[in-house]
Structure formats: C-alpha cells, structure tokens
Design a protein around this motif. Structure first.
Motif, PDB file in Angstrom:
ATOM      1  N   ASP A   1       0.803  -1.214   0.000  1.00 19.41           N
ATOM      2  CA  ASP A   1       0.000   0.000   0.000  1.00 19.41           C
ATOM      3  C   ASP A   1       0.840   1.271   0.000  1.00 19.41           C
ATOM      4  OD1 ASP A   1      -2.306  -1.538   0.095  1.00 19.41           O
ATOM      5  OD2 ASP A   1      -2.315  -1.600   2.280  1.00 19.41           O
ATOM      6  N   SER A   2       2.033   1.216   0.590  1.00 19.49           N
ATOM      7  CA  SER A   2       2.788   2.447   0.817  1.00 19.49           C
ATOM      8  C   SER A   2       4.009   2.602  -0.075  1.00 19.49           C
ATOM      9  CB  SER A   2       3.222   2.524   2.285  1.00 19.49           C
ATOM     10  OG  SER A   2       3.959   1.380   2.648  1.00 19.49           O
ATOM     11  N   GLY A   3       4.407   1.570  -0.796  1.00 19.65           N
ATOM     12  CA  GLY A   3       5.517   1.707  -1.722  1.00 19.65           C
ATOM     13  C   GLY A   3       6.868   1.414  -1.106  1.00 19.65           C
ATOM     14  N   VAL A   4       7.853   1.170  -1.968  1.00 23.61           N
ATOM     15  CA  VAL A   4       9.191   0.814  -1.519  1.00 23.61           C
ATOM     16  C   VAL A   4       9.862   1.996  -0.830  1.00 23.61           C
ATOM     17  CG1 VAL A   4      11.494   0.170  -2.306  1.00 23.61           C
ATOM     18  CG2 VAL A   4       9.489  -0.953  -3.272  1.00 23.61           C
ATOM     19  N   GLY A   5      10.419   1.745   0.353  1.00 25.65           N
ATOM     20  CA  GLY A   5      11.209   2.766   1.037  1.00 25.65           C
ATOM     21  C   GLY A   5      10.416   3.734   1.872  1.00 25.65           C
ATOM     22  N   GLY A   6       9.084   3.581   1.936  1.00 27.23           N
ATOM     23  CA  GLY A   6       8.285   4.503   2.724  1.00 27.23           C
ATOM     24  C   GLY A   6       8.583   4.399   4.208  1.00 27.23           C
ATOM     25  N   LEU A   7       8.566   5.534   4.898  1.00 26.27           N
ATOM     26  CA  LEU A   7       8.896   5.539   6.319  1.00 26.27           C
ATOM     27  C   LEU A   7       7.817   4.855   7.146  1.00 26.27           C
ATOM     28  CD1 LEU A   7      10.342   9.147   6.740  1.00 26.27           C
ATOM     29  CD2 LEU A   7      11.555   7.015   6.283  1.00 26.27           C
ATOM     30  N   LYS A   8       6.585   5.119   6.839  1.00 23.90           N
ATOM     31  CA  LYS A   8       5.481   4.559   7.627  1.00 23.90           C
ATOM     32  C   LYS A   8       4.920   3.326   6.899  1.00 23.90           C
ATOM     33  CE  LYS A   8       4.045   8.554  10.353  1.00 23.90           C
ATOM     34  NZ  LYS A   8       5.345   9.157  10.376  1.00 23.90           N
ATOM     35  N   THR A   9       5.730   2.287   6.903  1.00 23.49           N
ATOM     36  CA  THR A   9       5.401   1.034   6.228  1.00 23.49           C
ATOM     37  C   THR A   9       5.256  -0.067   7.269  1.00 23.49           C
ATOM     38  OG1 THR A   9       6.663   1.717   4.283  1.00 23.49           O
ATOM     39  CG2 THR A   9       6.157  -0.623   4.492  1.00 23.49           C
TER      40      THR A   9
ATOM     41  N   VAL B   1      18.910   6.243  -7.803  1.00 19.88           N
ATOM     42  CA  VAL B   1      20.296   6.104  -8.245  1.00 19.88           C
ATOM     43  C   VAL B   1      20.978   4.980  -7.472  1.00 19.88           C
ATOM     44  CG1 VAL B   1      22.539   7.236  -8.421  1.00 19.88           C
ATOM     45  CG2 VAL B   1      20.453   8.506  -8.942  1.00 19.88           C
ATOM     46  N   ALA B   2      20.954   5.060  -6.150  1.00 18.87           N
ATOM     47  CA  ALA B   2      21.595   4.022  -5.332  1.00 18.87           C
ATOM     48  C   ALA B   2      20.749   2.756  -5.258  1.00 18.87           C
ATOM     49  CB  ALA B   2      21.858   4.562  -3.935  1.00 18.87           C
ATOM     50  N   ARG B   3      19.438   2.910  -5.125  1.00 14.60           N
ATOM     51  CA  ARG B   3      18.477   1.806  -5.152  1.00 14.60           C
ATOM     52  C   ARG B   3      18.659   0.814  -4.013  1.00 14.60           C
ATOM     53  NH1 ARG B   3      18.220   0.558 -11.637  1.00 14.60           N
ATOM     54  NH2 ARG B   3      16.195  -0.345 -11.131  1.00 14.60           N
ATOM     55  N   CYS B   4      19.240   1.246  -2.903  1.00 11.08           N
ATOM     56  CA  CYS B   4      19.458   0.345  -1.768  1.00 11.08           C
ATOM     57  C   CYS B   4      18.132  -0.173  -1.217  1.00 11.08           C
ATOM     58  CB  CYS B   4      20.219   1.051  -0.661  1.00 11.08           C
ATOM     59  SG  CYS B   4      21.750   1.856  -1.165  1.00 11.08           S
ATOM     60  N   ALA B   5      17.136   0.722  -1.124  1.00 16.22           N
ATOM     61  CA  ALA B   5      15.867   0.370  -0.481  1.00 16.22           C
ATOM     62  C   ALA B   5      15.052  -0.632  -1.285  1.00 16.22           C
ATOM     63  CB  ALA B   5      15.035   1.631  -0.239  1.00 16.22           C
ATOM     64  N   GLU B   6      15.407  -0.856  -2.545  1.00 14.58           N
ATOM     65  CA  GLU B   6      14.636  -1.795  -3.348  1.00 14.58           C
ATOM     66  C   GLU B   6      14.867  -3.235  -2.907  1.00 14.58           C
ATOM     67  OE1 GLU B   6      15.014  -1.049  -7.536  1.00 14.58           O
ATOM     68  OE2 GLU B   6      14.739   1.111  -7.277  1.00 14.58           O
ATOM     69  N   CYS B   7      16.022  -3.515  -2.312  1.00  8.72           N
ATOM     70  CA  CYS B   7      16.281  -4.838  -1.737  1.00  8.72           C
ATOM     71  C   CYS B   7      16.272  -4.785  -0.207  1.00  8.72           C
ATOM     72  CB  CYS B   7      17.609  -5.390  -2.222  1.00  8.72           C
ATOM     73  SG  CYS B   7      17.623  -5.863  -3.965  1.00  8.72           S
ATOM     74  N   HIS B   8      16.896  -3.744   0.352  1.00  9.29           N
ATOM     75  CA  HIS B   8      16.916  -3.571   1.801  1.00  9.29           C
ATOM     76  C   HIS B   8      15.756  -2.641   2.185  1.00  9.29           C
ATOM     77  CE1 HIS B   8      20.711  -5.679   2.232  1.00  9.29           C
ATOM     78  NE2 HIS B   8      21.190  -4.984   1.225  1.00  9.29           N
ATOM     79  N   THR B   9      14.552  -3.205   2.063  1.00  5.36           N
ATOM     80  CA  THR B   9      13.334  -2.417   2.151  1.00  5.36           C
ATOM     81  C   THR B   9      12.929  -2.178   3.602  1.00  5.36           C
ATOM     82  OG1 THR B   9      12.643  -3.517   0.108  1.00  5.36           O
ATOM     83  CG2 THR B   9      10.974  -2.273   1.312  1.00  5.36           C
ATOM     84  N   PRO B  10      12.727  -0.903   3.995  1.00  4.34           N
ATOM     85  CA  PRO B  10      12.233  -0.619   5.351  1.00  4.34           C
ATOM     86  C   PRO B  10      10.821  -1.185   5.535  1.00  4.34           C
ATOM     87  CG  PRO B  10      13.115   1.359   4.286  1.00  4.34           C
ATOM     88  CD  PRO B  10      12.984   0.315   3.221  1.00  4.34           C
TER      89      PRO B  10
ATOM     90  N   PHE C   1      14.290  -3.697   6.469  1.00  4.91           N
ATOM     91  CA  PHE C   1      15.506  -3.453   5.697  1.00  4.91           C
ATOM     92  C   PHE C   1      16.006  -4.716   5.008  1.00  4.91           C
ATOM     93  CE2 PHE C   1      15.181   0.374   8.093  1.00  4.91           C
ATOM     94  CZ  PHE C   1      15.641   1.344   7.216  1.00  4.91           C
ATOM     95  N   SER C   2      15.036  -5.521   4.592  1.00 11.14           N
ATOM     96  CA  SER C   2      15.257  -6.635   3.675  1.00 11.14           C
ATOM     97  C   SER C   2      13.921  -6.971   3.039  1.00 11.14           C
ATOM     98  CB  SER C   2      15.788  -7.868   4.400  1.00 11.14           C
ATOM     99  OG  SER C   2      15.759  -9.009   3.548  1.00 11.14           O
ATOM    100  N   HIS C   3      13.922  -7.264   1.737  1.00  8.88           N
ATOM    101  CA  HIS C   3      12.680  -7.722   1.114  1.00  8.88           C
ATOM    102  C   HIS C   3      12.585  -9.245   1.122  1.00  8.88           C
ATOM    103  CE1 HIS C   3      15.281  -8.719  -2.095  1.00  8.88           C
ATOM    104  NE2 HIS C   3      14.796  -7.977  -3.074  1.00  8.88           N
ATOM    105  N   GLN C   4      13.586  -9.903   1.750  1.00  4.04           N
ATOM    106  CA  GLN C   4      13.595 -11.337   2.013  1.00  4.04           C
ATOM    107  C   GLN C   4      13.653 -12.180   0.730  1.00  4.04           C
ATOM    108  OE1 GLN C   4      11.582 -12.890   5.456  1.00  4.04           O
ATOM    109  NE2 GLN C   4      10.297 -11.073   5.602  1.00  4.04           N
TER     110      GLN C   4
ATOM    111  N   GLY D   1      23.689 -16.814  -5.739  1.00  2.00           N
ATOM    112  CA  GLY D   1      22.607 -16.051  -5.123  1.00  2.00           C
ATOM    113  C   GLY D   1      22.474 -16.332  -3.640  1.00  2.00           C
ATOM    114  N   PHE D   2      22.121 -15.299  -2.886  1.00  5.03           N
ATOM    115  CA  PHE D   2      21.939 -15.432  -1.445  1.00  5.03           C
ATOM    116  C   PHE D   2      20.760 -14.579  -0.995  1.00  5.03           C
ATOM    117  CE2 PHE D   2      26.373 -16.318  -2.328  1.00  5.03           C
ATOM    118  CZ  PHE D   2      26.573 -17.498  -1.632  1.00  5.03           C
ATOM    119  N   LYS D   3      20.225 -14.935   0.158  1.00 10.02           N
ATOM    120  CA  LYS D   3      19.126 -14.177   0.735  1.00 10.02           C
ATOM    121  C   LYS D   3      19.606 -12.783   1.125  1.00 10.02           C
ATOM    122  CE  LYS D   3      17.817 -15.457   4.822  1.00 10.02           C
ATOM    123  NZ  LYS D   3      18.102 -14.288   5.691  1.00 10.02           N
ATOM    124  N   VAL D   4      18.820 -11.776   0.820  1.00  7.65           N
ATOM    125  CA  VAL D   4      19.182 -10.403   1.172  1.00  7.65           C
ATOM    126  C   VAL D   4      19.044 -10.236   2.682  1.00  7.65           C
ATOM    127  CG1 VAL D   4      18.535  -7.979   0.935  1.00  7.65           C
ATOM    128  CG2 VAL D   4      18.487  -9.493  -1.065  1.00  7.65           C
TER     129      VAL D   4
END
Length: 393
Positions: free
Chosen positions: A66-74, A252-261, A264-267, A298-301
């Motif tokens: 509902d809130s999108g990748v990287g949103g603070l209130k997720t 640009v960095a795209r860290c949150a796309e895998c280390h999602t708050p 801080f992991s999308h598992q 490959g490994f788990k994030v």
C-alpha cells in the motif's frame, strides 16, 4: 491533510517510545539456585491470553504493497509470536547452555553473540572442533520476521533452521539422541519444561525447538534513531544521516529496493557477484539447494538492522567495513565476478557511480539503524550446571 506536530510534542513522543522499549527488570539466578521461568513477556511484548504479542507503532501502518518501496510509515511483515512467557524464557536458558552441543563446548550464543549483534565477528564461523564453517553467522535480530533462513534460504522456519547447527558435524556436532539424554538427565530442565509445556516434563525434541524459536522471535530491534525519525521525531537523525537516508532511498543508489524498510530486507534472493576471499572458489549459494543455474551465486538479502555491529560483511565475510561493502555496489555491474563465471546478476546491480562522500553518508545512515534496547539478559548460570557460553571460546 497531513497532521503536523509541534517540536515539544515530538520530543514527548520520543521519550514515550524510549520508555515503551525499556526492558523489564529480570531476576539473575545465582549459580546453584533453583530456576523458575518468568511469567511475564519480554520488553515490547504484551501478554494476550497465554501468548506474548509485539507492541509496535509499525502495526498501525499500511503494508508495503500500500505504501511503496522505502516509505517511512510502512508496516512490518508477520512476526512469529504468541509464545508463552515461560517458553520464551526457557528458550533463553537453552540458547546460552553448551549442553546443546555434542562435546558441551558450544552454545547457540557461540556464533550468535549478543555482544556482537548476535553474530560472531568472524568471516567464517568456527565449529566445536575448530572447523571453519562455509559461511558467516548472520545476525538474529528480528529473525522472527524472516520467512527464509540461512544464507541460501534452505529453511522455512526457525525450527527447521536450528536442525542445521545443532546436528552438523562442523558446527555443534550433536545428535538428537544425545541432546535428549543430556537434557533429561537434568532435574532442573525437567521441571522447567513442565513449567513451559503444561506439566509435561518428558522433554521432547519439538519442545526444545519451540522454546528456542520462541526466544529467537523475541529478539526485536525496532527502536533505533531511524525508527524515531520514521515515527515523526525528525530531530532523531542528523543532517548527514538524513542525507544518507535520501541516497539510500534514491533511484540512483536503489538500496531500499532490496533492503526495504522497516525490516531493511525484502527477504528475496539476489545474485550480486561478490568476490570470495583468499581466492576461494565461488560459493554456488541458492543454486546448490534448488538446482536452478540462474541462482548460482545467489543469497538471501540480509536485514541491515544493527548492521554496524556485525562486521565483517557478506556471506563470506569478504568486506571488513561497511564502507567497503557499500563501495562494492558502485564498482560497476559484474566487476568482481570470477573469470569463466556467467552469473545472472540481479537487475538492481548496476553502476550508480556514487561519490566517496555519498558512500560515507550511506554508512552514516546505516549506523542510525542500531538499536539494542531489547537486549535479553544473559543468564549467570544455566540449568545443566555447565557454565554459560557466550562468543567463540
């Protein structure tokens, strides 16, 4: 319309949050004393019926969908919870007791040391006979949220995961038969298992696994300065950390796309092409489990919670510092893949070309994810009568 709070109200919110997360006082058992399991939940959990359930502001937020990748209130993923206070406390005693290892030299806390972010500070873990394990020991903070365990994601529950280290000849080197024999020989453990499992003092393997899973699921880290910021107290982070957070969340960095708050992991599994140390052959990772060639390497994030406490980094401990680990991602797609290997690199791995200053800000931000306010009490003695073991001996 977005609701705004005054600076004074936000300060009060931060104080209230800190008070919420403070651990409850716990009785220290002197060596030789009788053991009695706690009848109250760990800090941050509330007793509902007979089970302990996490109390967190994140529970009031929407899901990631509902809130999108990287949103603070997720919202957070689902947590393993509902264990009784006594089951959690029994698991705590078992976790630090070397009776779980074949030669009584190691405990779970040997490789998952609370003083080192529930990892062991080594590139590769060491077993009971001094053997090197194949990979590093991951942190256990927030492990109750994870749906896949081990670097290669081969276990789908905490109970399944613990069968690995308990019975692997290169780790704790025990057997189910010896484990039960040793635990049943302890009158203290028979009494404690009866307390935790409705009067059943027979001690069964599934009870052992349940208790340890209960304790591990109570290892919650959600009260870092980042979390205060996310909940509305924006003075919790300094300018450098906020700048690092914005880089972390950027396209640009795209860290949150895998280390999602907020975990801080999308598992999920990612092939990122990290080099192996000391000219070791490439670790096939998930491909060795699934047989899927596209998952080779490959490994788990992993989660980045308390990441500043768990050096060295990556599955093989390849990078000694967070700065080195962050710099790897800006080195160019596939720059560290060994000759002759054609890996299916994750599409998020590209060439962000971050500057040295931007990398420093990322490290600043990751440091703001540190929180040990739910640190469990390390027992002064354990029911087996052996000395508790913490860290590599």
């Amino acid at each position: 319309m977005e609701k705004r709070y005054s600076a004074r109200a936000l300060r009060r919110l931060a104080v209230a949050l800190c008070l919420l997360w403070l651990p409850l006082p716990a009785t220290v058992h002197a060596a030789g004393a009788e053991f009695s399991l706690k009848d109250y939940c760990p800090a941050g959990f509330q007793l509902n019926g007979e089970g302990c359930y996490l109390q967190s502001l994140y529970a009031s937020y929407d899901s990631l969908q509902d809130s999108g990748v990287g949103g603070l209130k997720t919202g957070l993923p689902e947590l393993r919870q509902g264990f009784s206070p006594r089951q959690i406390d029994l698991g705590r005693l078992l976790f630090f007791d070397p009776v779980l290892s074949g030669d009584h030299s190691m405990s779970c806390a040997s490789c998952h040391d609370p003083n080192k972010g529930f990892s062991d500070g080594r590139a590769l873990s060491v077993g009971s006979k001094g053997q090197l394990a194949k990979r590093s020991a991951p942190s256990l903070w927030n492990v109750g949220f994870l749906k896949r365990l081990f670097w290669d994601a081969r276990a789908s529950s905490l109970e399944e995961q613990m069968l690995g280290p308990l019975y692997d000849s290169h780790e704790m080197a025990n057997t189910p038969e010896q484990l039960l024999t040793d635990l049943r020989a302890s009158s203290a453990y028979r009494e404690l298992f009866a307390q935790a499992f409705n009067g059943d003092s027979s001690i069964q393997l599934d009870q052992v696994y349940t208790a340890i899973a209960a304790f591990e699921s109570s290892l919650i880290s959600l009260n870092s300065r980042y979390d205060l910021y996310a909940h509305g107290y924006h003075e919790a982070l300094n300018e450098a950390e906020i700048e690092g957070m914005n880089i972390f969340r950027s396209f640009v960095a795209r860290c949150a796309e895998c280390h999602t708050p907020p975990l801080f992991s999308h598992q999920q599994i990612a092939v990122i092409g990290t080099p192996e140390p000391n000219n070791r052959p490439l670790d096939p990772g998930v491909a060795a489990v699934t047989g899927d060639a596209s998952q080779r390497g490959g490994f788990k994030v992993p989660s980045l919670r308390n990441i500043a406490l768990t050096a060295p980094y990556m599955h093989s401990g390849r990078f000694a510092t967070l700065r080195e680990a962050a710099e790897f991602y800006t080195g160019g797609r596939g720059h560290a893949v060994p000759p002759g290997e054609k890996l299916s690199l994750h599409w998020h791995i590209w060439e962000p070309k971050l500057t040295g200053e931007e990398l420093d800000r990322l490290v600043d931000f990751m440091g703001a994810l540190t929180d040990e306010s739910f640190m469990p009490q390390i027992p002064a003695s354990v029911p087996s009568g052996l000395a508790p073991v913490v860290g590599v001996q």
